[in-house]
Write an enzyme that holds these catalytic residues in place. Sequence first.
Site, PDB file in Angstrom:
ATOM      1  N   GLY A  74      -5.102  57.376 -28.766  1.00 30.87           N
ATOM      2  CA  GLY A  74      -6.349  56.701 -28.588  1.00 30.87           C
ATOM      3  C   GLY A  74      -7.453  56.952 -29.625  1.00 30.87           C
ATOM      4  O   GLY A  74      -6.906  56.601 -30.503  1.00 30.87           O
ATOM      5  N   TYR A 110     -14.303  68.081 -15.885  1.00 32.62           N
ATOM      6  CA  TYR A 110     -14.252  67.123 -16.983  1.00 32.62           C
ATOM      7  C   TYR A 110     -16.095  67.261 -17.255  1.00 32.62           C
ATOM      8  O   TYR A 110     -16.124  68.163 -18.473  1.00 32.62           O
ATOM      9  CB  TYR A 110     -13.583  66.190 -16.539  1.00 32.62           C
ATOM     10  CG  TYR A 110     -13.799  65.283 -17.903  1.00 32.62           C
ATOM     11  CD1 TYR A 110     -13.067  65.302 -19.003  1.00 32.62           C
ATOM     12  CD2 TYR A 110     -14.812  64.327 -18.176  1.00 32.62           C
ATOM     13  CE1 TYR A 110     -12.663  64.654 -20.441  1.00 32.62           C
ATOM     14  CE2 TYR A 110     -14.622  63.973 -19.344  1.00 32.62           C
ATOM     15  CZ  TYR A 110     -13.872  63.733 -20.032  1.00 32.62           C
ATOM     16  OH  TYR A 110     -14.251  62.573 -21.262  1.00 32.62           O
TER      17      TYR A 110
END
Length: 484
Positions: A135, A293
């Site tokens: 990523g 998160y």
Amino acid sequence: MAALRYAGLDDTDSEDELPPGWEQRTTKDGWVYYANHTEEKTQWEHPKTGKRKRIAGDLPYGWEQETDENGQVFFVDHINRRTTYLDPRLAFTVDDNPTKPTARQRYDGSTTAMEILQGRDLSGKVVVVTGANSGIGFETAKSFALHGAHVILACRNMTRANEAVSRILGEWHKAKVEAMTLDLALLRSVQHFAQAFKAKNVSLHVLVCNAAVFGLPWTLTKDGLEATFQVNHLGHFYLVQLLQDVLCRSAPARVVVVSSESHRFTDINDSSGKLDFSRLSPSKNDYWAMLAYNRSKLCNILFSNELHRRLSPRGVTSNAVHPGNMMYSALHRGWWVYTLLFTLARPFTKSMKTSRRAALGRRLDLPGENKANIKADVRSMPAAGLGGSPGLFFLNPDRLRHCEEQKYQREEESEGPAAAFHQQGAATTVYCAVAPELEGLGGMYFNSCCRCLPSAEAQSEDTARALWALSERLLQGAPGGPPA
Ligand SMILES: NC(=O)c1ccc[n+]([C@@H]2O[C@H](COP(=O)([O-])OP(=O)(O)OC[C@H]3O[C@@H](n4cnc5c(N)ncnc54)[C@H](OP(=O)(O)O)[C@@H]3O)[C@@H](O)[C@H]2O)c1
């Protein structure tokens, strides 16, 4: 009169003519203001037109500007030996039209990491990127490596990390790049990484805290903390604690903490405004993956700000960044629903195809670039295209362009457009790591290479200090950490 006015030859400037009782004056630095003797007031705007004016040009020959004992400006005409409070240039005033600044933001959401680094030679710089095997982290590490930096990919899975190293070496066989084991979910692993890094006896100029998990089912780490909190925040906090002496020795050094705009959709304080540990590392019943998160991403900004406050006097700055919205990466793999969401969002998130082509045009058409700059860019060319003779490319920009085109085509074919998204996703991180205009500056939050204000909670110094203290307490007794 009407005929004269029609012909544009009207001898009175009726618009600018002052109403009775008004007088026009100037300040020392040439701004025109208007005094009303009846009401004993002054103003900058013309009483009829509302325009602001300033005088233009120098005083006529023989004239001089003086100030009387009351601070009022007057004018001396030495040739005719007279003084007046009226500026002789008042007949030639110009409108003061504030023009909008023409400065354009240099980079934006379509900028790629490679564009930011264009012309930069990072030889001699040491960079650590956590979670660099995939990523955004991978593109960040690759971009630094192709520009000459010694890059360490700090990853939990060595097979994937070594594959990432090979991919970078495949692009430039001379890249100084290596992988080291770092599992942020395990404090002992963080300590081992720090020890192994220190044993190398190298500097650390840039530390990118990029690794993260998202959408995990509730899990406790071996250290007894909720995994999202530990990987995304505490593991990085610990890593910086252990490496801070190296960072300070390497000053000027920079830390970049990869956060997210999602930090805005949560808070970590209880109703009395106190930091709430049960929100940071919740029990199974109170756990919602998305919230965990978001909270960890809020911690990222608070941590970065407090780190900057503490280490900037020693030459280490820290900034937090948002890399882009819902970019398709491995981040969402925790749950198929997130994968679906990221897939749906994919056409609307950062895309690199157009900007890459545009970058090509900009990059190679720039006049006056010196060879050293181009040399750094040549490293981003495919190894095969270079043919071991970079000199050729200095002479032949068309060939250079052709090679880049080929490279981008190959990359898009082999790695898919995801790599392209991530090049843009890496841009803000890379910008904060190298931008000369950010030298010595930190404690800020960036999105699309542009400084933005994070949420009010992320700006709170009290919360940042409380999080720092809590994180230190959690590390007490950790291997290599402060004593319990
Ligand atoms: N993608 C987005 O839309 C988006 C949006 C906002 C912010 N971000 C932020 O951008 C950063 C990079 O995300 P990404 O989208 O590139 O996701 P990604 O492809 O999943 O990358 C995350 C990296 O973190 C590593 N990692 C996970 N757990 C780890 C651990 N315990 N120890 C060490 N490394 C670990 C992963 O390694 P493995 O391969 O071994 O799992 C992977 O290399 C993250 O901080 C994320 O929060 C991303």
